[in-house]
Design a protein around this motif. Sequence first.
Motif, PDB file in Angstrom:
ATOM      1  N   ARG A  32       6.292  11.747   5.089  1.00  0.00           N
ATOM      2  CA  ARG A  32       5.771  11.874   4.349  1.00  0.00           C
ATOM      3  C   ARG A  32       6.894  13.563   3.786  1.00  0.00           C
ATOM      4  N   PHE A  33       6.500  14.108   4.701  1.00  0.00           N
ATOM      5  CA  PHE A  33       6.512  16.031   4.433  1.00  0.00           C
ATOM      6  C   PHE A  33       8.716  16.258   5.146  1.00  0.00           C
ATOM      7  N   PHE A  34       9.127  15.104   5.376  1.00  0.00           N
ATOM      8  CA  PHE A  34      10.032  15.547   5.588  1.00  0.00           C
ATOM      9  C   PHE A  34      11.246  14.933   4.054  1.00  0.00           C
ATOM     10  N   MET A  35      10.534  13.679   3.736  1.00  0.00           N
ATOM     11  CA  MET A  35      11.316  12.985   2.995  1.00  0.00           C
ATOM     12  C   MET A  35      10.475  13.503   1.363  1.00  0.00           C
ATOM     13  N   GLY A  36       8.813  13.771   0.911  1.00  0.00           N
ATOM     14  CA  GLY A  36       8.172  13.482   0.222  1.00  0.00           C
ATOM     15  C   GLY A  36       7.714  11.661   0.071  1.00  0.00           C
ATOM     16  N   SER A  37       7.377  12.002  -0.967  1.00  0.00           N
ATOM     17  CA  SER A  37       7.441  10.459  -1.969  1.00  0.00           C
ATOM     18  C   SER A  37       7.247  10.495  -3.471  1.00  0.00           C
ATOM     19  N   VAL A  38       7.788   9.108  -4.097  1.00  0.00           N
ATOM     20  CA  VAL A  38       7.561   9.465  -5.380  1.00  0.00           C
ATOM     21  C   VAL A  38       6.785   9.524  -5.765  1.00  0.00           C
ATOM     22  N   THR A  39       4.740   8.780  -5.519  1.00  0.00           N
ATOM     23  CA  THR A  39       4.159   9.011  -6.099  1.00  0.00           C
ATOM     24  C   THR A  39       3.735  10.918  -5.389  1.00  0.00           C
ATOM     25  N   GLN A  40       4.156  11.371  -4.677  1.00  0.00           N
ATOM     26  CA  GLN A  40       3.159  13.013  -4.617  1.00  0.00           C
ATOM     27  C   GLN A  40       4.324  13.478  -6.109  1.00  0.00           C
ATOM     28  N   LYS A  41       5.991  13.575  -6.134  1.00  0.00           N
ATOM     29  CA  LYS A  41       6.473  13.605  -6.598  1.00  0.00           C
ATOM     30  C   LYS A  41       6.463  13.678  -8.342  1.00  0.00           C
ATOM     31  N   VAL A  42       6.296  12.608  -8.768  1.00  0.00           N
ATOM     32  CA  VAL A  42       5.487  11.939  -9.952  1.00  0.00           C
ATOM     33  C   VAL A  42       4.109  12.858 -10.335  1.00  0.00           C
ATOM     34  N   ILE A  43       2.796  12.952  -9.272  1.00  0.00           N
ATOM     35  CA  ILE A  43       2.390  13.926  -9.536  1.00  0.00           C
ATOM     36  C   ILE A  43       1.687  15.651  -9.938  1.00  0.00           C
ATOM     37  N   SER A  44       3.135  16.251  -8.924  1.00  0.00           N
ATOM     38  CA  SER A  44       3.441  17.618  -8.907  1.00  0.00           C
ATOM     39  C   SER A  44       4.257  17.798 -10.513  1.00  0.00           C
ATOM     40  N   ASN A  45       4.567  16.213 -11.715  1.00  0.00           N
ATOM     41  CA  ASN A  45       5.393  16.929 -12.474  1.00  0.00           C
ATOM     42  C   ASN A  45       5.585  16.526 -13.597  1.00  0.00           C
ATOM     43  N   ALA A  46       4.158  15.240 -13.384  1.00  0.00           N
ATOM     44  CA  ALA A  46       3.613  14.395 -14.855  1.00  0.00           C
ATOM     45  C   ALA A  46       2.990  15.462 -15.893  1.00  0.00           C
ATOM     46  N   LYS A  47       3.207  15.017 -16.332  1.00  0.00           N
ATOM     47  CA  LYS A  47       2.815  16.298 -18.039  1.00  0.00           C
ATOM     48  C   LYS A  47       1.433  15.585 -18.729  1.00  0.00           C
ATOM     49  N   CYS A  48       1.264  14.658 -17.762  1.00  0.00           N
ATOM     50  CA  CYS A  48      -0.177  13.230 -17.591  1.00  0.00           C
ATOM     51  C   CYS A  48      -1.149  12.619 -17.180  1.00  0.00           C
ATOM     52  N   PRO A  49      -1.500  12.669 -17.206  1.00  0.00           N
ATOM     53  CA  PRO A  49      -3.111  12.221 -15.982  1.00  0.00           C
ATOM     54  C   PRO A  49      -2.267  11.311 -15.178  1.00  0.00           C
ATOM     55  N   VAL A  50      -2.808  10.802 -13.679  1.00  0.00           N
ATOM     56  CA  VAL A  50      -2.021  10.440 -13.123  1.00  0.00           C
ATOM     57  C   VAL A  50      -2.787  10.068 -11.761  1.00  0.00           C
ATOM     58  N   MET A  51      -3.593   8.573 -12.033  1.00  0.00           N
ATOM     59  CA  MET A  51      -4.251   7.853 -11.533  1.00  0.00           C
ATOM     60  C   MET A  51      -3.639   6.631 -10.279  1.00  0.00           C
ATOM     61  N   ILE A  52      -3.763   6.947  -8.977  1.00  0.00           N
ATOM     62  CA  ILE A  52      -2.951   6.308  -7.706  1.00  0.00           C
ATOM     63  C   ILE A  52      -4.345   5.690  -7.677  1.00  0.00           C
ATOM     64  N   ILE A  53      -3.977   4.530  -6.901  1.00  0.00           N
ATOM     65  CA  ILE A  53      -4.491   3.523  -6.018  1.00  0.00           C
ATOM     66  C   ILE A  53      -3.099   3.838  -4.132  1.00  0.00           C
ATOM     67  N   ASN A  54      -4.075   3.967  -3.710  1.00  0.00           N
ATOM     68  CA  ASN A  54      -3.552   3.969  -2.125  1.00  0.00           C
ATOM     69  C   ASN A  54      -3.282   2.906  -2.236  1.00  0.00           C
ATOM     70  N   GLU A  55      -2.611   2.333  -0.377  1.00  0.00           N
ATOM     71  CA  GLU A  55      -3.238   0.582  -0.134  1.00  0.00           C
ATOM     72  C   GLU A  55      -4.317   0.561   0.218  1.00  0.00           C
ATOM     73  N   SER A  56      -5.066   1.538   1.261  1.00  0.00           N
ATOM     74  CA  SER A  56      -6.593   0.691   1.470  1.00  0.00           C
ATOM     75  C   SER A  56      -7.178   0.303   0.272  1.00  0.00           C
ATOM     76  N   MET A  57      -7.299   0.808  -0.883  1.00  0.00           N
ATOM     77  CA  MET A  57      -7.825   0.477  -1.941  1.00  0.00           C
ATOM     78  C   MET A  57      -7.098  -0.365  -2.789  1.00  0.00           C
ATOM     79  N   LYS A  58      -6.350  -1.473  -2.056  1.00  0.00           N
ATOM     80  CA  LYS A  58      -5.832  -3.302  -3.022  1.00  0.00           C
ATOM     81  C   LYS A  58      -6.952  -3.651  -2.874  1.00  0.00           C
TER      82      LYS A  58
END
Length: 149
Positions: free
Chosen positions: A123-149
């Motif tokens: 994640r440090f070297f590549m980043g993640s799609v989710t992290q990039k969306v969270i950081s740049n979205a102009k609306c709220p983002v809800m994240i579902i983690n693998e451990s929550m499914k």
Amino acid sequence: MKKILVPVDGSPVSQSAADMSIDLARQNNSEIKFITVVKVNEIARFSEEGIGYVIDYTKTNEELIKEQARILDAAIDKYYSSSVPFEKKVLIGKPHDQILKYAEEENCDFIIMGRRGLSKIRRFFMGSVTQKVISNAKCPVMIINESMK
């Protein structure tokens, strides 16, 4: 909340996010925009002089697009009998860019997406799609983690 964007990639955690979006949309009289993004192979070019070769990935890209469309259809098939209005679309490009662009173009006011577990180093070297969306979205983002499914 009128439009909910839900990126789907075929993973169990993205399916959990899609399931949650149906419940949330039903409670809020919202519409859902289900998308999937095909990361199309880039064309390879070599040589500083402009001499090189271009690899034709057209057939491969078409196959990737069809496969991703099948994944999207399989993920949302059970929602056709729900009372929730939704649309589906296959996009092409870098996943985080396409998710953010689509959210803005469609005036989505909420994003629900799954996050698969990358190792901390990856994640440090590549980043993640989710992290990039969270950081740049102009609306709220809800994240579902693998451990929550």
